[in-house]
Write a protein that holds these residues in place. Structure first.
Motif, PDB file in Angstrom:
ATOM      1  N   VAL A 114     -55.364  -5.415 -42.458  1.00 13.34           N
ATOM      2  CA  VAL A 114     -56.264  -4.525 -41.716  1.00 13.34           C
ATOM      3  C   VAL A 114     -57.306  -5.378 -40.990  1.00 13.34           C
ATOM      4  O   VAL A 114     -57.764  -6.402 -41.510  1.00 13.34           O
ATOM      5  N   ARG A 115     -57.692  -4.961 -39.800  1.00 13.76           N
ATOM      6  CA  ARG A 115     -58.671  -5.717 -39.028  1.00 13.76           C
ATOM      7  C   ARG A 115     -59.897  -4.893 -38.642  1.00 13.76           C
ATOM      8  O   ARG A 115     -60.871  -5.433 -38.129  1.00 13.76           O
ATOM      9  N   ASP A 116     -59.865  -3.591 -38.880  1.00 11.74           N
ATOM     10  CA  ASP A 116     -61.004  -2.738 -38.547  1.00 11.74           C
ATOM     11  C   ASP A 116     -61.202  -1.725 -39.661  1.00 11.74           C
ATOM     12  O   ASP A 116     -60.238  -1.290 -40.302  1.00 11.74           O
ATOM     13  N   ILE A 117     -62.451  -1.366 -39.890  1.00 13.32           N
ATOM     14  CA  ILE A 117     -62.770  -0.343 -40.881  1.00 13.32           C
ATOM     15  C   ILE A 117     -63.868   0.543 -40.306  1.00 13.32           C
ATOM     16  O   ILE A 117     -64.711   0.071 -39.532  1.00 13.32           O
ATOM     17  N   THR A 118     -63.838   1.816 -40.638  1.00 13.06           N
ATOM     18  CA  THR A 118     -64.882   2.727 -40.172  1.00 13.06           C
ATOM     19  C   THR A 118     -65.912   2.908 -41.276  1.00 13.06           C
ATOM     20  O   THR A 118     -65.651   2.641 -42.459  1.00 13.06           O
ATOM     21  N   ALA A 119     -67.082   3.400 -40.881  1.00 16.14           N
ATOM     22  CA  ALA A 119     -68.137   3.663 -41.862  1.00 16.14           C
ATOM     23  C   ALA A 119     -67.666   4.679 -42.899  1.00 16.14           C
ATOM     24  O   ALA A 119     -67.932   4.534 -44.099  1.00 16.14           O
ATOM     25  N   THR A 120     -66.958   5.697 -42.444  1.00  9.96           N
ATOM     26  CA  THR A 120     -66.453   6.727 -43.364  1.00  9.96           C
ATOM     27  C   THR A 120     -65.460   6.136 -44.353  1.00  9.96           C
ATOM     28  O   THR A 120     -65.494   6.438 -45.554  1.00  9.96           O
ATOM     29  N   GLN A 121     -64.564   5.285 -43.876  1.00 12.08           N
ATOM     30  CA  GLN A 121     -63.595   4.648 -44.765  1.00 12.08           C
ATOM     31  C   GLN A 121     -64.291   3.760 -45.798  1.00 12.08           C
ATOM     32  O   GLN A 121     -63.877   3.704 -46.970  1.00 12.08           O
ATOM     33  N   LEU A 122     -65.343   3.083 -45.372  1.00 18.20           N
ATOM     34  CA  LEU A 122     -66.075   2.219 -46.302  1.00 18.20           C
ATOM     35  C   LEU A 122     -66.674   3.041 -47.438  1.00 18.20           C
ATOM     36  O   LEU A 122     -66.584   2.656 -48.613  1.00 18.20           O
ATOM     37  N   ARG A 160     -78.917   1.171 -44.053  1.00 17.59           N
ATOM     38  CA  ARG A 160     -79.704   1.588 -42.881  1.00 17.59           C
ATOM     39  C   ARG A 160     -78.846   2.293 -41.841  1.00 17.59           C
ATOM     40  O   ARG A 160     -79.317   3.206 -41.154  1.00 17.59           O
ATOM     41  N   ILE A 161     -77.606   1.847 -41.702  1.00 17.53           N
ATOM     42  CA  ILE A 161     -76.780   2.391 -40.619  1.00 17.53           C
ATOM     43  C   ILE A 161     -75.711   3.363 -41.105  1.00 17.53           C
ATOM     44  O   ILE A 161     -75.137   4.095 -40.300  1.00 17.53           O
ATOM     45  N   ILE A 162     -75.444   3.363 -42.419  1.00 17.77           N
ATOM     46  CA  ILE A 162     -74.464   4.296 -42.988  1.00 17.77           C
ATOM     47  C   ILE A 162     -75.199   5.088 -44.065  1.00 17.77           C
ATOM     48  O   ILE A 162     -75.251   4.686 -45.233  1.00 17.77           O
ATOM     49  N   LYS A 163     -75.795   6.185 -43.683  1.00 17.04           N
ATOM     50  CA  LYS A 163     -76.663   6.936 -44.590  1.00 17.04           C
ATOM     51  C   LYS A 163     -75.978   7.321 -45.901  1.00 17.04           C
ATOM     52  O   LYS A 163     -76.577   7.198 -46.974  1.00 17.04           O
ATOM     53  N   PRO A 164     -74.708   7.787 -45.888  1.00 18.48           N
ATOM     54  CA  PRO A 164     -74.071   8.160 -47.161  1.00 18.48           C
ATOM     55  C   PRO A 164     -73.862   6.977 -48.102  1.00 18.48           C
ATOM     56  O   PRO A 164     -73.710   7.166 -49.311  1.00 18.48           O
ATOM     57  N   PHE A 165     -73.850   5.774 -47.553  1.00 19.58           N
ATOM     58  CA  PHE A 165     -73.592   4.597 -48.387  1.00 19.58           C
ATOM     59  C   PHE A 165     -74.741   4.352 -49.361  1.00 19.58           C
ATOM     60  O   PHE A 165     -74.535   3.831 -50.462  1.00 19.58           O
ATOM     61  N   LYS A 166     -75.952   4.744 -48.969  1.00 20.35           N
ATOM     62  CA  LYS A 166     -77.124   4.528 -49.810  1.00 20.35           C
ATOM     63  C   LYS A 166     -77.006   5.270 -51.132  1.00 20.35           C
ATOM     64  O   LYS A 166     -77.442   4.778 -52.181  1.00 20.35           O
ATOM     65  N   ARG A 208     -59.334 -18.354 -46.161  1.00 18.74           N
ATOM     66  CA  ARG A 208     -59.613 -17.791 -44.833  1.00 18.74           C
ATOM     67  C   ARG A 208     -59.757 -16.276 -44.949  1.00 18.74           C
ATOM     68  O   ARG A 208     -58.809 -15.528 -44.772  1.00 18.74           O
ATOM     69  N   VAL A 209     -60.965 -15.852 -45.263  1.00 14.96           N
ATOM     70  CA  VAL A 209     -61.212 -14.424 -45.418  1.00 14.96           C
ATOM     71  C   VAL A 209     -61.230 -13.748 -44.050  1.00 14.96           C
ATOM     72  O   VAL A 209     -61.375 -14.404 -43.009  1.00 14.96           O
ATOM     73  N   VAL A 210     -61.072 -12.418 -44.059  1.00 17.54           N
ATOM     74  CA  VAL A 210     -60.952 -11.648 -42.821  1.00 17.54           C
ATOM     75  C   VAL A 210     -62.259 -10.918 -42.538  1.00 17.54           C
ATOM     76  O   VAL A 210     -62.710 -10.101 -43.345  1.00 17.54           O
ATOM     77  N   HIS A 211     -62.869 -11.201 -41.397  1.00 16.44           N
ATOM     78  CA  HIS A 211     -64.066 -10.481 -40.969  1.00 16.44           C
ATOM     79  C   HIS A 211     -63.619  -9.209 -40.247  1.00 16.44           C
ATOM     80  O   HIS A 211     -63.044  -9.271 -39.155  1.00 16.44           O
ATOM     81  N   LEU A 212     -63.883  -8.057 -40.848  1.00 16.08           N
ATOM     82  CA  LEU A 212     -63.447  -6.797 -40.258  1.00 16.08           C
ATOM     83  C   LEU A 212     -64.452  -6.305 -39.220  1.00 16.08           C
ATOM     84  O   LEU A 212     -65.668  -6.473 -39.389  1.00 16.08           O
ATOM     85  N   THR A 213     -63.942  -5.710 -38.158  1.00 19.05           N
ATOM     86  CA  THR A 213     -64.841  -5.023 -37.240  1.00 19.05           C
ATOM     87  C   THR A 213     -65.249  -3.706 -37.900  1.00 19.05           C
ATOM     88  O   THR A 213     -64.488  -3.103 -38.664  1.00 19.05           O
ATOM     89  N   LEU A 214     -66.465  -3.265 -37.641  1.00 20.74           N
ATOM     90  CA  LEU A 214     -66.984  -2.027 -38.222  1.00 20.74           C
ATOM     91  C   LEU A 214     -67.103  -0.990 -37.103  1.00 20.74           C
ATOM     92  O   LEU A 214     -67.860  -1.180 -36.144  1.00 20.74           O
TER      93      LEU A 214
END
Length: 276
Positions: A114-122, A160-166, A208-214
Motif C-alpha cells: 500500500v502507498r496511500d492511506i486516508t485519515a478514516t482508514q487510519l 490536530r488534523i484528524i479529530k477522531p484520532f484524539k 527500507r520502510v514505506v512512507h505513506l501519503t496521507l
C-alpha cells in the motif's frame, strides 16, 4: 529492553561523570526528546568532525519533560524538545531555539504494498475495525499497528488534523510504545507493521520502510511549507537566559550555518525561514 527509569538512571550517571571531570570539560550533553534525537546526532557528528575544541553528545531520549527538568535544574545548559514551549514554561524562563518543522509520517514496514492511506482508514486501523492490508487494496497480510500515548508529539500532530484520532480507543491488537527507538525496532522487525513518527527520526530504521501519503499528500517539507501537509512537529532546543556555555553557543551557531541548515534539509526538516 530498557525502561524509561533505567535510561534516566544511566543519563544521570553520565551527567555525574561530566560534572566530576571524567568527560572532557568542553563536552556538551543535550538531553531530552526523541523526536530531534537522530538529526541532532547527525549535526553533532558533523560539528565534532570539523573542530576539536568542543564535543557534543546526544544521549538516549528522556522526553521533552527530561529536557525541561535538566535545563530547569541547571544540570544541562541546553536540552532538546519536540514541540513549542507552553506559556507556563516560557514564564519559567525557558527560551526556545527553533530547529524547524518535521513532517509526521504514517509509515509501513518494508513488505507493505500500500502507498496511500486516508485519515478514516487510519482511525479504523487503530480502533481495530481494519486489521489486514488487503482491506486497503494491498497484499494480504496482518497489519501490525504500533501506537503512541496521547502525550506523544507525533500523535498530537495527527490529533490536530484528524479529530477522531484524539479520542480513538486502540484495539486489542495495537501495541503501544513510549520511545521512538522501540517503534523503529518494531518497524524493522515486522515487514507488515504500521506506525507514525517524525520523518527525520525514521532515518534510524535499518530496513527500507514505506512512507505513506496521507489522503493523497506526500509528507515532504515542501508540502509542509505550502500548507498541503498539516501533520508536523516543531523541533527545537531550550535553555535559560545567560546559561549557554561556549560549547552550546558554538553548536547553535553551527546549526544556523549553511552546513547545519543543509543537514536539516537533507533529513526532511523545513528549517525556520530566517535560517534559509
Amino acid at each position: 529492553m530498557m525502561t524509561a527509569n533505567v535510561w534516566r538512571h544511566l543519563w544521570r550517571g553520565l551527567l555525574a561523570l561530566v560534572l566530576a571531570g571524567s568527560v572532557l570539560a568542553d563536552d556538551l550533553v543535550i538531553p531530552g526528546s526523541g523526536n530531534p534525537e537522530y538529526v541532532l546526532a547527525q549535526l553533532a557528528k558533523a560539528f565534532n568532525a570539523r573542530q576539536a575544541q568542543h564535543r557534543v553528545v546526544v544521549p538516549p531520549s528522556t522526553g521533552t519533560a527530561g529536557a525541561l527538568r535538566d535545563v530547569g535544574e541547571g544540570i544541562s545548559p541546553i536540552g532538546r524538545v519536540g514541540r513549542l514551549l507552553k506559556d507556563d514554561e516560557s514564564r519559567q524562563g525557558f527560551i526556545y531555539i527553533p530547529l524547524g518543522r518535521d513532517p509526521v509520517v504514517v509509515v509501513a514496514g518494508a513488505g507493505v504494498t500500500v502507498r496511500d492511506i486516508t485519515a478514516t482508514q487510519l482511525v479504523d486501523i487503530y480502533s481495530g475495525k481494519i486489521s489486514n492490508w488487503s482491506e486497503l487494496g494491498g497484499k494480504p497480510a496482518p497489519i501490525r499497528a504500533v501506537g503512541r500515548e496521547n502525550s506523544d508529539a507525533s500523535r498530537q500532530a495527527l490529533n490536530r488534523i484528524i479529530k477522531p484520532f484524539k479520542d480513538v480507543t486502540f484495539g486489542p491488537a495495537i501495541k503501544t510504545v513510549n520511545l521512538d527507538p522501540h517503534l523503529i525496532a518494531l518497524l524493522d522487525r515486522y515487514p507488515t507493521s504500521l506506525g507514525f513518527l517524525n520523518r527525520s527520526a525514521l532515518a534510524a530504521c535499518t530496513t527500507r520502510v514505506v512512507h505513506l501519503t496521507l489522503d493523497g499528500v506526500a509528507p515532504t517539507p515542501e508540502n509542509v511549507d505550502k500548507g498541503r501537509y498539516p501533520a508536523w512537529v516543531e523541533l527545537g532546543l531550550i535553555h535559560k537566559a545567560n546559561t549557554l556555555t561556549p560549547a552550546a553557543r558554538a553548536f547553535v551557531d553551527f546549526i544556523r550555518s549553511p552546513e547545519g541548515n543543509g543537514i536539516l534539509r537533507q533529513h526532511g526538516i523545513l528549517p525556520p525561514a530566517k535560517a534559509g
